[in-house]
Design a protein around this motif. Structure first.
Motif, mmCIF file in Angstrom:
data_model
loop_
_atom_site.group_PDB
_atom_site.id
_atom_site.type_symbol
_atom_site.label_atom_id
_atom_site.label_comp_id
_atom_site.label_asym_id
_atom_site.label_seq_id
_atom_site.Cartn_x
_atom_site.Cartn_y
_atom_site.Cartn_z
ATOM 1 N N VAL A 1 39.882 40.470 43.891
ATOM 2 C CA VAL A 1 40.516 39.734 42.639
ATOM 3 C C VAL A 1 41.990 40.495 43.387
ATOM 4 O O VAL A 1 42.655 39.350 43.273
ATOM 5 C CB VAL A 1 40.473 39.999 41.115
ATOM 6 C CG1 VAL A 1 41.625 40.006 40.180
ATOM 7 C CG2 VAL A 1 38.942 38.854 40.467
ATOM 8 N N MET A 2 42.239 41.406 43.731
ATOM 9 C CA MET A 2 43.820 42.022 44.029
ATOM 10 C C MET A 2 44.874 41.656 44.863
ATOM 11 O O MET A 2 45.315 41.625 45.187
ATOM 12 C CB MET A 2 43.579 44.278 43.146
ATOM 13 C CG MET A 2 43.101 44.004 42.252
ATOM 14 S SD MET A 2 44.254 43.761 41.181
ATOM 15 C CE MET A 2 45.854 44.030 41.548
ATOM 16 N N TYR B 1 46.310 47.032 33.295
ATOM 17 C CA TYR B 1 45.774 47.757 34.455
ATOM 18 C C TYR B 1 46.502 48.540 36.106
ATOM 19 O O TYR B 1 47.519 48.109 36.386
ATOM 20 C CB TYR B 1 45.099 46.864 35.277
ATOM 21 C CG TYR B 1 44.200 46.811 36.443
ATOM 22 C CD1 TYR B 1 43.296 47.412 36.739
ATOM 23 C CD2 TYR B 1 44.269 45.868 37.843
ATOM 24 C CE1 TYR B 1 42.160 48.633 37.609
ATOM 25 C CE2 TYR B 1 42.891 46.920 39.063
ATOM 26 C CZ TYR B 1 42.830 47.712 38.870
ATOM 27 O OH TYR B 1 41.385 47.464 40.012
ATOM 28 N N PHE C 1 47.523 47.152 38.920
ATOM 29 C CA PHE C 1 49.104 45.647 39.030
ATOM 30 C C PHE C 1 49.859 46.446 39.159
ATOM 31 O O PHE C 1 50.916 45.564 40.713
ATOM 32 C CB PHE C 1 48.879 45.495 37.616
ATOM 33 C CG PHE C 1 48.622 44.454 37.395
ATOM 34 C CD1 PHE C 1 47.562 43.741 37.788
ATOM 35 C CD2 PHE C 1 48.931 43.163 35.854
ATOM 36 C CE1 PHE C 1 46.120 43.047 37.467
ATOM 37 C CE2 PHE C 1 47.800 42.462 35.299
ATOM 38 C CZ PHE C 1 46.519 42.181 35.966
ATOM 39 N N ASN D 1 43.070 44.503 30.191
ATOM 40 C CA ASN D 1 42.682 45.775 30.039
ATOM 41 C C ASN D 1 44.002 46.582 30.191
ATOM 42 O O ASN D 1 45.028 46.358 30.399
ATOM 43 C CB ASN D 1 42.160 45.728 31.464
ATOM 44 C CG ASN D 1 41.952 46.458 32.048
ATOM 45 O OD1 ASN D 1 41.667 48.464 31.209
ATOM 46 N ND2 ASN D 1 41.155 47.176 33.212
ATOM 47 N N ASP E 1 45.206 36.469 35.299
ATOM 48 C CA ASP E 1 43.772 37.343 36.208
ATOM 49 C C ASP E 1 42.621 37.524 34.680
ATOM 50 O O ASP E 1 42.706 38.000 34.081
ATOM 51 C CB ASP E 1 44.208 39.294 36.266
ATOM 52 C CG ASP E 1 42.838 39.849 36.104
ATOM 53 O OD1 ASP E 1 41.935 39.779 36.792
ATOM 54 O OD2 ASP E 1 43.032 41.228 37.169
ATOM 55 N N LYS F 1 33.001 41.935 37.627
ATOM 56 C CA LYS F 1 33.069 43.107 36.860
ATOM 57 C C LYS F 1 31.559 43.170 35.233
ATOM 58 O O LYS F 1 31.206 43.625 35.315
ATOM 59 C CB LYS F 1 34.637 42.803 36.089
ATOM 60 C CG LYS F 1 35.034 43.973 34.662
ATOM 61 C CD LYS F 1 35.656 45.304 35.805
ATOM 62 C CE LYS F 1 35.925 45.209 37.339
ATOM 63 N NZ LYS F 1 35.760 46.428 37.866
HETATM 64 C C1 LIG Z 1 42.113 43.502 35.262
HETATM 65 C C2 LIG Z 1 42.093 43.484 36.412
HETATM 66 N N1 LIG Z 1 42.141 42.982 37.524
HETATM 67 C C3 LIG Z 1 41.431 43.398 38.652
HETATM 68 C C4 LIG Z 1 40.536 44.338 38.875
HETATM 69 C C5 LIG Z 1 40.195 45.127 40.328
HETATM 70 O O1 LIG Z 1 39.043 43.423 41.143
HETATM 71 P P1 LIG Z 1 39.006 43.714 42.645
HETATM 72 O O2 LIG Z 1 37.557 44.796 42.238
HETATM 73 O O3 LIG Z 1 38.443 42.229 42.323
HETATM 74 O O4 LIG Z 1 40.812 43.779 43.385
HETATM 75 C C6 LIG Z 1 40.125 45.287 37.295
HETATM 76 C C7 LIG Z 1 39.349 46.033 37.879
HETATM 77 O O5 LIG Z 1 38.796 47.004 36.806
HETATM 78 C C8 LIG Z 1 40.265 44.739 36.171
HETATM 79 O O6 LIG Z 1 40.576 45.552 35.618
#
Ligand SMILES: Cc1ncc(COP(=O)(O)O)c(C=O)c1O
Length: 378
Positions: A91-92, A116, A119, A168, A196, A229
């Motif tokens: 995701v990130m 989070y 970010f 989050n 996200d 997640k």
């Molecule tokens: C809002 C949010 N975005 C992204 C992530 C991380 O995602 P990834 O490991 O796929 O980059 C998290 C992990 O807790 C999260 O809470």
């Protein structure tokens, strides 16, 4: 047997971030890993692939297709997995890749703290100045604040808005009305929305997850999502980016260096989770809801000054410790109580005086965490 009945002894054998960052006398209830038994179908798919040596490169569109099926069946929202979606490694990285592909480095991005912590880090690495529009006291999007920021009244005019949907750490889920207003403001001011939605499968009924692209009037927007997640698959990376019809064609021009970085075993396990792991998730969600109630009771009994408003989404609890009058409650609970929570400060403006607790664990661990927090105040 339940999803979250693993004992502390069993969990301490794990070698992941949550369990190996602190010494063994510290109880870790921090980072968003789940202390769960795996969904049996997912574990079987992983083992079958490993035993067969079926561990090569991914091919085809099964991840995007599985997400499209899940979105249609669970969120009543359809998108075209071929023309609107691309795979991204996680995701990130997906967020940064999409910002880079569609926009310019140096152009500001709006976020809603407390949020989070990554970010902040990833936007800094992506050379994006941040404009903060803090959430309201109830953990909702400050729509007038967002309007002002989009209009350039809080600094430079932003290029994009990085929305955390659901949020989050508070576990709030924006309503369709709120998101419709977000879409209207973004279209009016020409701001791209990056949503996200990694916590989306973790919304408890009667609340509902509203995908940003399902909202009327949405124009230039991308959802980044992953099964990682909800099914605890962060170690098996895979994610998807889904563009609104206006910009989908530009999104599908994402370079191979990004789309080819998705993990094959990530695809195998996430697709299995999305298609066959829903009963497990329902069970896990039931236990998480029970853990939210348990935490409320325990705090009322042992730490009445700590304020907790149970969320409707995520397995994270956002605890307002300001009445304790401590300079840094997270550090105090760690140093004196030997319990590791996420320090609220790292979540940006509004995070001071708060800690975040992970409720995706054995109820006995939650009870022990509260006991240690209360003892650290003696
Ligand atoms: C809002 C949010 N975005 C992204 C992530 C991380 O995602 P990834 O490991 O796929 O980059 C998290 C992990 O807790 C999260 O809470």
């Amino acid at each position: 047997m339940t999803v979250f009945d693993l004992s502390l002894d069993e969990l301490r054998l794990r070698k992941s971030l949550k369990w190996r960052t602190y010494p063994p006398d510290v109880l870790p209830v921090w980072v968003a890993e789940m202390d769960c038994r795996p969904a049996p179908v997912v574990a079987e798919a992983l083992v079958a692939a490993a035993v067969a040596g079926d561990t090569g490169y991914p091919v085809g569109r099964s991840y995007e297709e599985a997400f499209a099926e899940y979105a249609a069946e669970v969120w009543d929202w359809t998108f075209d997995p071929v023309t609107q979606a691309i795979p991204v490694p996680d995701v990130m990285q997906g967020i940064v890749a999409v910002l880079d592909l569609l926009g310019e480095r140096g152009a500001p991005v709006v976020i809603n703290p407390p949020v989070y912590p990554q970010f902040y880090k990833y936007l800094e690495w992506a050379e994006r100045p941040i404009i903060e529009v803090p959430q309201t006291g109830e953990g909702r999007i400050d729509l007038p604040g967002l309007a002002a920021a989009f209009a350039g009244e809080r600094g430079a005019r932003p290029e994009a808005y990085l929305l955390c949907n659901p949020q989050n750490p508070q576990g709030t889920a924006p309503t369709r009305e709120e998101l419709t207003e977000v879409a209207r403001l973004a279209a009016r001011h020409g701001v791209r929305i990056i949503s996200d939605e990694i916590h989306a499968p973790l919304v408890s009924a009667p609340a509902r997850h509203i995908p940003m692209l399902s909202v009327d009037g949405v124009r230039d927007a991308v959802i980044i999502n992953s099964a990682s997640k909800a099914w605890n698959l962060a170690g098996l990376k895979a994610a998807v980016a889904i563009g609104s019809p206006d910009i989908a064609e530009r999104l599908t021009a994402m370079p191979d260096e990004v789309t080819h970085s998705i993990s094959y075993l990530g695809v195998v396990t996430h697709v299995t989770a999305l298609r066959e792991g829903r009963a497990w998730l329902a069970e896990a969600m039931g236990e998480i809801e029970a853990n939210r109630r348990l935490l409320s009771q325990l705090l009322a009994e042992h730490l009445p000054q700590v304020r907790y408003r149970p969320g409707v989404a995520t397995y994270l609890a956002w605890l307002d410790c300001r009445e304790l009058g401590l300079e840094d409650p997270g550090r105090m609970f760690l140093n004196r109580g030997r319990v590791a929570l996420n320090n609220g400060r790292s979540f940006g403006t509004g995070g001071e005086g708060h800690v975040r607790m992970n409720l995706a664990t054995n109820p006995e661990i939650i009870a022990e965490a509260v006991r240690r927090m209360a003892a650290s105040l003696d």
